[in-house]
Design a protein around this motif. Structure first.
Motif, PDB file in Angstrom:
ATOM      1  N   ALA A  88    -107.993  11.272 100.177  1.00  9.03           N
ATOM      2  CA  ALA A  88    -106.624  10.558 101.228  1.00  9.03           C
ATOM      3  C   ALA A  88    -106.377   9.408  99.398  1.00  9.03           C
ATOM      4  CB  ALA A  88    -107.768   9.959 102.139  1.00  9.03           C
ATOM      5  N   TYR A  89    -107.695   9.266  98.562  1.00 12.03           N
ATOM      6  CA  TYR A  89    -106.944   8.409  98.215  1.00 12.03           C
ATOM      7  C   TYR A  89    -106.297   8.282  96.570  1.00 12.03           C
ATOM      8  CZ  TYR A  89    -110.775   5.946 100.846  1.00 12.03           C
ATOM      9  OH  TYR A  89    -111.319   5.428 102.338  1.00 12.03           O
ATOM     10  N   ARG A  90    -106.154   9.713  96.692  1.00 10.94           N
ATOM     11  CA  ARG A  90    -105.524  10.324  95.708  1.00 10.94           C
ATOM     12  C   ARG A  90    -104.489  11.217  96.258  1.00 10.94           C
ATOM     13  NH1 ARG A  90    -107.845  14.870  94.820  1.00 10.94           N
ATOM     14  NH2 ARG A  90    -109.374  15.150  94.985  1.00 10.94           N
ATOM     15  N   SER A  91    -103.910  10.922  97.485  1.00  9.61           N
ATOM     16  CA  SER A  91    -103.068  11.329  98.206  1.00  9.61           C
ATOM     17  C   SER A  91    -101.698  11.027  97.375  1.00  9.61           C
ATOM     18  CB  SER A  91    -102.144  11.778  99.663  1.00  9.61           C
ATOM     19  OG  SER A  91    -102.685  10.089  99.859  1.00  9.61           O
ATOM     20  N   HIS A  92    -100.435  11.700  97.298  1.00 14.62           N
ATOM     21  CA  HIS A  92     -99.044  10.644  97.427  1.00 14.62           C
ATOM     22  C   HIS A  92     -99.066   9.506  97.712  1.00 14.62           C
ATOM     23  CE1 HIS A  92     -97.385  13.358  93.275  1.00 14.62           C
ATOM     24  NE2 HIS A  92     -98.750  14.217  94.393  1.00 14.62           N
ATOM     25  N   LEU A  93     -98.776   9.836  99.585  1.00 13.49           N
ATOM     26  CA  LEU A  93     -98.763   8.905 100.675  1.00 13.49           C
ATOM     27  C   LEU A  93     -99.094   7.834 100.370  1.00 13.49           C
ATOM     28  CD1 LEU A  93     -97.884   8.035 103.704  1.00 13.49           C
ATOM     29  CD2 LEU A  93     -99.773   9.999 104.290  1.00 13.49           C
ATOM     30  N   TRP A  94    -100.977   8.109  99.803  1.00 15.63           N
ATOM     31  CA  TRP A  94    -101.789   6.715  99.405  1.00 15.63           C
ATOM     32  C   TRP A  94    -100.920   5.628  98.609  1.00 15.63           C
ATOM     33  CZ3 TRP A  94    -105.865   4.075 101.703  1.00 15.63           C
ATOM     34  CH2 TRP A  94    -106.607   3.523 100.903  1.00 15.63           C
ATOM     35  N   ARG A  95    -100.408   6.694  97.663  1.00 22.91           N
ATOM     36  CA  ARG A  95     -99.939   6.141  95.994  1.00 22.91           C
ATOM     37  C   ARG A  95     -98.350   5.189  96.703  1.00 22.91           C
ATOM     38  NH1 ARG A  95     -97.057  10.240  92.663  1.00 22.91           N
ATOM     39  NH2 ARG A  95     -95.683  10.009  94.257  1.00 22.91           N
ATOM     40  N   ASP A  96     -97.756   6.138  96.723  1.00 23.20           N
ATOM     41  CA  ASP A  96     -96.257   5.285  98.200  1.00 23.20           C
ATOM     42  C   ASP A  96     -96.311   3.929  98.736  1.00 23.20           C
ATOM     43  OD1 ASP A  96     -95.109   7.535  95.924  1.00 23.20           O
ATOM     44  OD2 ASP A  96     -94.757   8.690  98.271  1.00 23.20           O
ATOM     45  N   THR A  97     -97.398   4.145 100.018  1.00 25.05           N
ATOM     46  CA  THR A  97     -97.447   2.786 100.691  1.00 25.05           C
ATOM     47  C   THR A  97     -98.536   2.229 100.001  1.00 25.05           C
ATOM     48  OG1 THR A  97     -99.181   4.695 102.340  1.00 25.05           O
ATOM     49  CG2 THR A  97     -99.474   2.371 102.221  1.00 25.05           C
ATOM     50  N   CYS A  98     -99.291   2.368  98.673  1.00 25.65           N
ATOM     51  CA  CYS A  98    -100.145   0.554  97.953  1.00 25.65           C
ATOM     52  C   CYS A  98     -98.391  -0.049  97.154  1.00 25.65           C
ATOM     53  CB  CYS A  98    -100.432   1.467  96.936  1.00 25.65           C
ATOM     54  SG  CYS A  98    -102.375   1.670  97.971  1.00 25.65           S
ATOM     55  N   ALA A  99     -97.417   0.987  96.796  1.00 28.75           N
ATOM     56  CA  ALA A  99     -96.601   0.692  96.501  1.00 28.75           C
ATOM     57  C   ALA A  99     -95.310  -0.583  97.394  1.00 28.75           C
ATOM     58  CB  ALA A  99     -95.728   1.608  95.672  1.00 28.75           C
ATOM     59  N   GLU A 100     -94.981   0.005  98.519  1.00 29.58           N
ATOM     60  CA  GLU A 100     -94.935  -0.596  99.354  1.00 29.58           C
ATOM     61  C   GLU A 100     -95.369  -1.631  99.576  1.00 29.58           C
ATOM     62  OE1 GLU A 100     -94.176   2.468 103.052  1.00 29.58           O
ATOM     63  OE2 GLU A 100     -93.302   3.716 101.140  1.00 29.58           O
ATOM     64  N   LEU A 101     -96.388  -1.273  99.876  1.00 21.16           N
ATOM     65  CA  LEU A 101     -97.248  -3.005  99.863  1.00 21.16           C
ATOM     66  C   LEU A 101     -97.764  -3.900  98.801  1.00 21.16           C
ATOM     67  CD1 LEU A 101    -100.319  -1.598 102.148  1.00 21.16           C
ATOM     68  CD2 LEU A 101     -98.117  -2.637 103.197  1.00 21.16           C
ATOM     69  N   GLY A 102     -96.293  -3.859  97.420  1.00 20.95           N
ATOM     70  CA  GLY A 102     -97.179  -4.734  96.900  1.00 20.95           C
ATOM     71  C   GLY A 102     -98.612  -4.563  95.890  1.00 20.95           C
TER      72      GLY A 102
ATOM     73  N   SER B 103    -101.595  -2.999  93.717  1.00 16.74           N
ATOM     74  CA  SER B 103    -102.166  -2.522  92.902  1.00 16.74           C
ATOM     75  C   SER B 103    -103.042  -1.237  93.259  1.00 16.74           C
ATOM     76  CB  SER B 103    -102.168  -3.071  91.263  1.00 16.74           C
ATOM     77  OG  SER B 103    -102.898  -2.857  90.112  1.00 16.74           O
ATOM     78  N   HIS B 104    -103.244   0.469  92.805  1.00 15.84           N
ATOM     79  CA  HIS B 104    -104.315   0.865  93.589  1.00 15.84           C
ATOM     80  C   HIS B 104    -105.227   1.380  92.006  1.00 15.84           C
ATOM     81  CE1 HIS B 104    -106.139   5.002  94.530  1.00 15.84           C
ATOM     82  NE2 HIS B 104    -106.969   4.103  94.738  1.00 15.84           N
ATOM     83  N   LYS B 105    -106.702   1.506  92.375  1.00 14.13           N
ATOM     84  CA  LYS B 105    -107.423   0.774  91.172  1.00 14.13           C
ATOM     85  C   LYS B 105    -108.404   2.368  91.774  1.00 14.13           C
ATOM     86  CE  LYS B 105    -110.498  -0.604  87.702  1.00 14.13           C
ATOM     87  NZ  LYS B 105    -111.229  -1.452  86.637  1.00 14.13           N
ATOM     88  N   ARG B 106    -109.295   3.813  90.972  1.00 13.46           N
ATOM     89  CA  ARG B 106    -110.239   4.144  91.200  1.00 13.46           C
ATOM     90  C   ARG B 106    -111.294   4.127  90.229  1.00 13.46           C
ATOM     91  NH1 ARG B 106    -105.634   8.203  92.119  1.00 13.46           N
ATOM     92  NH2 ARG B 106    -106.396   9.468  89.973  1.00 13.46           N
ATOM     93  N   THR B 107    -112.966   4.637  91.205  1.00 11.36           N
ATOM     94  CA  THR B 107    -113.521   4.158  90.739  1.00 11.36           C
ATOM     95  C   THR B 107    -113.864   5.856  89.848  1.00 11.36           C
ATOM     96  OG1 THR B 107    -115.213   5.678  92.033  1.00 11.36           O
ATOM     97  CG2 THR B 107    -114.784   3.420  92.254  1.00 11.36           C
ATOM     98  N   ARG B 108    -115.091   5.709  88.559  1.00 12.42           N
ATOM     99  CA  ARG B 108    -115.224   6.795  87.274  1.00 12.42           C
ATOM    100  C   ARG B 108    -115.681   8.054  88.407  1.00 12.42           C
ATOM    101  NH1 ARG B 108    -118.332   4.103  82.861  1.00 12.42           N
ATOM    102  NH2 ARG B 108    -119.135   6.212  83.384  1.00 12.42           N
TER     103      ARG B 108
END
Length: 328
Positions: free
Chosen positions: A237-251, A253-258
Protein backbone atom coordinates in the motif's frame (compact mmCIF):
# COMPACT_ATOMS: atom_id res chain seq x y z
CA UNK A 1 25.89 -16.71 54.79
CA UNK A 2 28.98 -18.60 56.02
CA UNK A 3 29.76 -22.12 54.82
CA UNK A 4 28.90 -25.09 57.10
CA UNK A 5 32.48 -25.62 58.37
CA UNK A 6 33.27 -21.99 59.21
CA UNK A 7 34.17 -20.91 62.74
CA UNK A 8 31.11 -20.21 64.89
CA UNK A 9 28.59 -21.81 62.66
CA UNK A 10 25.51 -22.99 64.64
CA UNK A 11 27.37 -26.22 65.53
CA UNK A 12 30.44 -24.41 66.86
CA UNK A 13 28.33 -21.85 68.68
CA UNK A 14 26.78 -24.68 70.67
CA UNK A 15 30.24 -26.12 71.32
CA UNK A 16 31.48 -22.74 72.62
CA UNK A 17 28.46 -22.37 74.89
CA UNK A 18 28.89 -25.90 76.34
CA UNK A 19 32.56 -25.31 77.12
CA UNK A 20 31.49 -22.41 79.33
CA UNK A 21 28.26 -23.84 80.73
CA UNK A 22 29.21 -27.52 81.17
CA UNK A 23 33.01 -27.41 81.57
CA UNK A 24 33.28 -24.09 83.39
CA UNK A 25 35.78 -22.42 81.05
CA UNK A 26 36.14 -18.64 81.47
CA UNK A 27 34.50 -16.61 78.69
CA UNK A 28 37.71 -14.63 78.03
CA UNK A 29 39.77 -17.80 77.42
CA UNK A 30 37.14 -19.27 75.10
CA UNK A 31 37.02 -15.98 73.18
CA UNK A 32 40.81 -16.02 72.73
CA UNK A 33 40.82 -19.67 71.71
CA UNK A 34 38.16 -19.18 69.00
CA UNK A 35 39.42 -15.69 68.06
CA UNK A 36 36.16 -13.87 68.68
CA UNK A 37 35.16 -11.12 71.08
CA UNK A 38 33.94 -11.99 74.56
CA UNK A 39 30.47 -10.37 73.95
CA UNK A 40 30.04 -12.86 71.11
CA UNK A 41 30.79 -15.79 73.41
CA UNK A 42 28.50 -14.28 76.05
CA UNK A 43 25.68 -14.09 73.50
CA UNK A 44 25.84 -17.80 72.69
CA UNK A 45 26.18 -18.76 76.35
CA UNK A 46 23.06 -16.79 77.22
CA UNK A 47 21.13 -18.42 74.38
CA UNK A 48 22.27 -21.88 75.53
CA UNK A 49 21.16 -21.20 79.08
CA UNK A 50 17.79 -19.94 77.80
CA UNK A 51 17.37 -23.00 75.56
CA UNK A 52 17.22 -20.88 72.40
CA UNK A 53 18.40 -21.77 68.92
CA UNK A 54 21.93 -21.05 67.76
CA UNK A 55 20.71 -20.04 64.30
CA UNK A 56 21.02 -16.44 63.10
CA UNK A 57 18.00 -14.34 63.93
CA UNK A 58 16.21 -12.31 61.30
CA UNK A 59 17.19 -8.67 61.04
CA UNK A 60 13.64 -7.74 60.07
CA UNK A 61 12.19 -5.09 62.42
CA UNK A 62 9.23 -6.00 64.59
CA UNK A 63 7.13 -3.24 63.01
CA UNK A 64 7.32 -1.51 59.62
CA UNK A 65 4.83 1.39 59.72
CA UNK A 66 5.65 2.57 56.18
CA UNK A 67 5.53 -0.87 54.57
CA UNK A 68 3.33 -1.16 51.48
CA UNK A 69 0.09 -2.94 52.45
CA UNK A 70 -0.25 -6.51 51.27
CA UNK A 71 -3.48 -5.68 49.44
CA UNK A 72 -1.70 -3.01 47.37
CA UNK A 73 1.14 -5.42 46.59
CA UNK A 74 -1.30 -8.09 45.41
CA UNK A 75 -3.19 -5.57 43.28
CA UNK A 76 0.07 -4.38 41.71
CA UNK A 77 1.03 -7.91 40.75
CA UNK A 78 -2.48 -8.63 39.48
CA UNK A 79 -2.47 -5.53 37.25
CA UNK A 80 0.97 -6.46 35.95
CA UNK A 81 -0.30 -9.88 34.92
CA UNK A 82 -3.55 -8.64 33.45
CA UNK A 83 -2.56 -5.36 31.78
CA UNK A 84 1.17 -6.00 31.25
CA UNK A 85 1.94 -2.35 31.87
CA UNK A 86 5.21 -0.89 33.11
CA UNK A 87 6.00 0.61 36.55
CA UNK A 88 5.12 4.17 35.52
CA UNK A 89 1.65 3.23 34.28
CA UNK A 90 0.96 0.97 37.28
CA UNK A 91 2.15 3.70 39.66
CA UNK A 92 -0.41 6.09 38.22
CA UNK A 93 -3.18 3.52 38.70
CA UNK A 94 -2.18 2.68 42.28
CA UNK A 95 -1.17 6.20 43.36
CA UNK A 96 2.33 4.99 44.26
CA UNK A 97 5.84 6.07 43.36
CA UNK A 98 7.29 4.26 40.30
CA UNK A 99 10.24 3.19 42.45
CA UNK A 100 7.84 1.45 44.85
CA UNK A 101 6.19 -0.40 41.98
CA UNK A 102 9.60 -1.44 40.64
CA UNK A 103 10.53 -2.80 44.08
CA UNK A 104 7.27 -4.77 44.28
CA UNK A 105 7.77 -6.23 40.81
CA UNK A 106 11.40 -7.06 41.55
CA UNK A 107 10.42 -8.88 44.74
CA UNK A 108 7.81 -10.84 42.77
CA UNK A 109 10.36 -11.49 40.00
CA UNK A 110 8.10 -9.73 37.52
CA UNK A 111 10.24 -6.70 36.78
CA UNK A 112 10.86 -7.95 33.21
CA UNK A 113 8.28 -9.23 30.77
CA UNK A 114 9.26 -12.41 28.97
CA UNK A 115 9.31 -10.84 25.55
CA UNK A 116 10.79 -7.44 26.47
CA UNK A 117 14.43 -8.45 26.06
CA UNK A 118 14.97 -8.92 22.34
CA UNK A 119 18.68 -8.92 21.63
CA UNK A 120 19.42 -7.61 18.15
CA UNK A 121 23.19 -7.54 18.37
CA UNK A 122 23.20 -3.87 17.37
CA UNK A 123 23.32 -0.70 19.49
CA UNK A 124 19.98 1.01 20.06
CA UNK A 125 19.82 4.40 18.41
CA UNK A 126 16.98 6.59 19.62
CA UNK A 127 15.70 9.72 17.92
CA UNK A 128 12.82 12.14 18.39
CA UNK A 129 11.72 15.04 16.23
CA UNK A 130 11.59 18.43 17.90
CA UNK A 131 7.91 19.36 17.34
CA UNK A 132 4.57 17.61 16.71
CA UNK A 133 3.83 16.86 13.08
CA UNK A 134 7.44 16.90 11.96
CA UNK A 135 7.16 13.15 11.37
CA UNK A 136 4.38 10.60 11.75
CA UNK A 137 4.78 6.83 11.60
CA UNK A 138 2.24 4.64 9.83
CA UNK A 139 1.80 0.89 9.92
CA UNK A 140 -0.85 -1.85 10.00
CA UNK A 141 -1.37 -4.40 12.78
CA UNK A 142 -3.02 -7.64 11.68
CA UNK A 143 -5.21 -9.40 14.27
CA UNK A 144 -7.33 -12.53 13.95
CA UNK A 145 -11.06 -11.91 14.34
CA UNK A 146 -12.73 -13.22 17.49
CA UNK A 147 -15.50 -15.81 16.99
CA UNK A 148 -18.90 -15.37 18.61
CA UNK A 149 -18.64 -16.60 22.20
CA UNK A 150 -14.98 -15.72 22.72
CA UNK A 151 -11.58 -16.73 21.44
CA UNK A 152 -9.25 -19.48 22.58
CA UNK A 153 -7.05 -17.17 24.62
CA UNK A 154 -9.73 -16.93 27.31
CA UNK A 155 -12.00 -19.92 26.82
CA UNK A 156 -9.33 -22.48 25.90
CA UNK A 157 -8.43 -24.23 22.67
CA UNK A 158 -11.24 -26.77 22.69
CA UNK A 159 -14.03 -24.32 23.48
CA UNK A 160 -12.51 -21.77 21.13
CA UNK A 161 -12.70 -24.24 18.24
CA UNK A 162 -16.36 -24.87 19.06
CA UNK A 163 -17.09 -21.14 19.03
CA UNK A 164 -15.23 -20.83 15.76
CA UNK A 165 -17.21 -23.63 14.13
CA UNK A 166 -20.52 -22.23 15.39
CA UNK A 167 -19.94 -18.71 14.04
CA UNK A 168 -22.64 -17.92 11.48
CA UNK A 169 -22.48 -15.93 8.28
CA UNK A 170 -18.90 -16.84 7.31
CA UNK A 171 -17.60 -18.60 4.23
CA UNK A 172 -15.98 -22.02 4.67
CA UNK A 173 -12.47 -23.19 3.95
CA UNK A 174 -11.39 -26.49 2.36
CA UNK A 175 -11.78 -28.28 5.71
CA UNK A 176 -15.29 -27.00 6.36
CA UNK A 177 -14.26 -24.50 9.02
CA UNK A 178 -15.40 -20.86 8.88
CA UNK A 179 -13.09 -18.18 7.55
CA UNK A 180 -13.18 -15.61 10.31
CA UNK A 181 -10.76 -13.29 8.55
CA UNK A 182 -8.57 -10.62 10.07
CA UNK A 183 -8.87 -7.16 11.55
CA UNK A 184 -6.33 -4.68 10.19
CA UNK A 185 -5.58 -1.81 12.58
CA UNK A 186 -4.23 1.13 10.56
CA UNK A 187 -2.20 3.33 12.89
CA UNK A 188 -0.76 6.84 12.55
CA UNK A 189 1.39 8.01 15.47
CA UNK A 190 3.21 11.30 15.93
CA UNK A 191 6.95 10.94 16.48
CA UNK A 192 7.34 13.81 18.98
CA UNK A 193 4.22 13.55 21.13
CA UNK A 194 3.32 9.84 20.65
CA UNK A 195 -0.29 10.86 20.05
CA UNK A 196 -1.91 8.02 18.12
CA UNK A 197 -4.75 7.75 15.61
CA UNK A 198 -6.08 4.33 14.60
CA UNK A 199 -8.88 2.76 12.60
CA UNK A 200 -9.94 -0.88 12.10
CA UNK A 201 -10.64 -2.19 8.60
CA UNK A 202 -11.02 -5.55 6.91
CA UNK A 203 -8.10 -5.07 4.51
CA UNK A 204 -4.79 -3.27 4.07
CA UNK A 205 -5.03 -2.26 0.41
CA UNK A 206 -3.80 1.08 -0.90
CA UNK A 207 -7.27 2.66 -1.05
CA UNK A 208 -7.92 1.91 2.61
CA UNK A 209 -4.46 3.03 3.77
CA UNK A 210 -4.62 6.33 1.90
CA UNK A 211 -8.14 7.07 3.18
CA UNK A 212 -6.91 6.49 6.74
CA UNK A 213 -3.99 8.86 6.13
CA UNK A 214 -6.31 11.59 4.86
CA UNK A 215 -8.59 11.30 7.90
CA UNK A 216 -5.61 11.15 10.25
CA UNK A 217 -4.14 14.34 8.79
CA UNK A 218 -7.49 16.08 9.25
CA UNK A 219 -7.69 14.73 12.81
CA UNK A 220 -4.24 16.09 13.64
CA UNK A 221 -5.03 19.44 11.94
CA UNK A 222 -8.05 19.97 14.21
CA UNK A 223 -5.66 19.58 17.14
CA UNK A 224 -3.18 22.14 15.89
CA UNK A 225 -0.71 19.68 14.37
CA UNK A 226 0.43 20.02 10.76
CA UNK A 227 1.82 16.78 9.37
CA UNK A 228 5.02 17.37 7.38
CA UNK A 229 6.54 13.92 6.82
CA UNK A 230 5.36 10.34 7.00
CA UNK A 231 7.47 7.22 7.58
CA UNK A 232 6.28 3.77 6.55
CA UNK A 233 7.63 0.31 5.83
CA UNK A 234 7.79 -1.20 2.34
CA UNK A 235 4.29 -2.66 2.29
CA UNK A 236 2.43 -2.76 -1.00
CA UNK A 237 0.00 0.00 0.00
CA UNK A 238 2.85 2.38 0.79
CA UNK A 239 4.64 1.66 -2.50
CA UNK A 240 1.55 2.33 -4.59
CA UNK A 241 1.04 5.28 -6.92
CA UNK A 242 -2.14 6.17 -5.02
CA UNK A 243 -0.17 6.59 -1.78
CA UNK A 244 2.46 8.67 -3.57
CA UNK A 245 -0.13 10.95 -5.17
CA UNK A 246 -2.09 11.32 -1.92
CA UNK A 247 1.02 12.40 -0.02
CA UNK A 248 1.77 14.93 -2.77
CA UNK A 249 -1.76 16.36 -2.56
CA UNK A 250 -1.47 16.68 1.22
CA UNK A 251 1.95 18.30 0.97
CA UNK A 252 3.57 15.49 2.93
CA UNK A 253 7.02 14.10 2.25
CA UNK A 254 7.00 10.30 2.25
CA UNK A 255 9.93 8.20 3.43
CA UNK A 256 10.25 4.41 3.68
CA UNK A 257 12.41 2.32 5.99
CA UNK A 258 15.15 0.04 4.77
CA UNK A 259 13.94 -3.51 4.10
CA UNK A 260 14.00 -5.79 7.17
CA UNK A 261 14.77 -2.83 9.47
CA UNK A 262 11.62 -2.56 11.57
CA UNK A 263 13.63 -0.75 14.25
CA UNK A 264 13.53 2.42 12.14
CA UNK A 265 9.76 2.47 12.49
CA UNK A 266 10.05 1.35 16.10
CA UNK A 267 7.67 3.89 17.64
CA UNK A 268 4.63 2.53 15.84
CA UNK A 269 5.85 -1.05 16.37
CA UNK A 270 6.09 -0.37 20.11
CA UNK A 271 2.66 1.25 20.07
CA UNK A 272 1.23 -1.88 18.49
CA UNK A 273 2.61 -3.97 21.33
CA UNK A 274 0.95 -1.61 23.80
CA UNK A 275 -2.23 -1.81 21.73
CA UNK A 276 -2.24 -5.60 21.84
CA UNK A 277 -1.58 -5.77 25.58
CA UNK A 278 -3.90 -2.93 26.55
CA UNK A 279 -6.82 -3.49 24.17
CA UNK A 280 -6.76 -6.42 21.73
CA UNK A 281 -6.06 -9.19 24.27
CA UNK A 282 -6.52 -7.27 27.51
CA UNK A 283 -9.75 -9.00 28.51
CA UNK A 284 -12.44 -11.40 27.38
CA UNK A 285 -14.46 -10.27 24.35
CA UNK A 286 -17.59 -12.19 23.37
CA UNK A 287 -17.32 -11.16 19.71
CA UNK A 288 -15.20 -9.23 17.25
CA UNK A 289 -17.76 -6.42 17.20
CA UNK A 290 -17.41 -6.00 20.96
CA UNK A 291 -13.63 -5.73 20.71
CA UNK A 292 -13.80 -3.20 17.88
CA UNK A 293 -16.25 -1.03 19.82
CA UNK A 294 -13.72 -0.74 22.66
CA UNK A 295 -10.90 0.70 20.51
CA UNK A 296 -12.06 4.33 20.59
CA UNK A 297 -12.27 4.35 24.39
CA UNK A 298 -8.85 2.77 24.78
CA UNK A 299 -7.31 5.28 22.35
CA UNK A 300 -8.77 8.14 24.39
CA UNK A 301 -7.26 6.63 27.53
CA UNK A 302 -3.89 6.18 25.81
CA UNK A 303 -3.75 9.73 24.42
CA UNK A 304 -5.24 11.65 27.34
CA UNK A 305 -4.63 9.69 30.54
CA UNK A 306 -2.04 6.91 30.23
CA UNK A 307 1.43 8.00 31.49
CA UNK A 308 4.13 7.60 28.83
CA UNK A 309 7.78 7.30 29.81
CA UNK A 310 8.91 9.10 26.64
CA UNK A 311 6.76 12.09 27.68
CA UNK A 312 8.15 12.37 31.19
CA UNK A 313 5.48 10.08 32.67
CA UNK A 314 2.74 12.34 31.28
CA UNK A 315 0.06 11.45 28.70
CA UNK A 316 0.97 12.03 25.03
CA UNK A 317 -1.56 14.87 24.71
CA UNK A 318 0.44 16.85 27.28
CA UNK A 319 2.91 17.60 24.47
CA UNK A 320 0.20 19.26 22.38
CA UNK A 321 -0.25 22.82 23.69
CA UNK A 322 -3.63 24.60 23.96
CA UNK A 323 -5.69 21.81 22.42
CA UNK A 324 -9.43 21.92 23.02
CA UNK A 325 -10.46 19.08 25.32
CA UNK A 326 -6.85 18.18 26.07
CA UNK A 327 -7.40 17.56 29.78
CA UNK A 328 -10.71 15.68 29.60
Amino acid sequence: MSHPNAVLTPRHRLKVARLVVDDGWPISEIAARFQVSWPTVKRWVDRCLAGESMQDRSSRPRRSPTKTPQTVTKRCVSLRLRLREGPVQLAARLNLAPSTVRRILRSARMNRLAYVDRATGEPIRRYEHDHPGSLVHVDVKKLGNIPDGGGWRYVGRRQGEKHRAATQGKSRNAYGGPKLGYAFVHTVIDDHSRVAYAEIHDDEIAETATAVLVRAVEWFNTRGVTVERVLSDNGGAYRSHLWRDTCAELGISHKRTRPYRTQTNGKVERFHRTLVDGWAYARYYASEAERRSELAGWLHYYNHHRPHTACGSLPPFSRLINVSGQYT
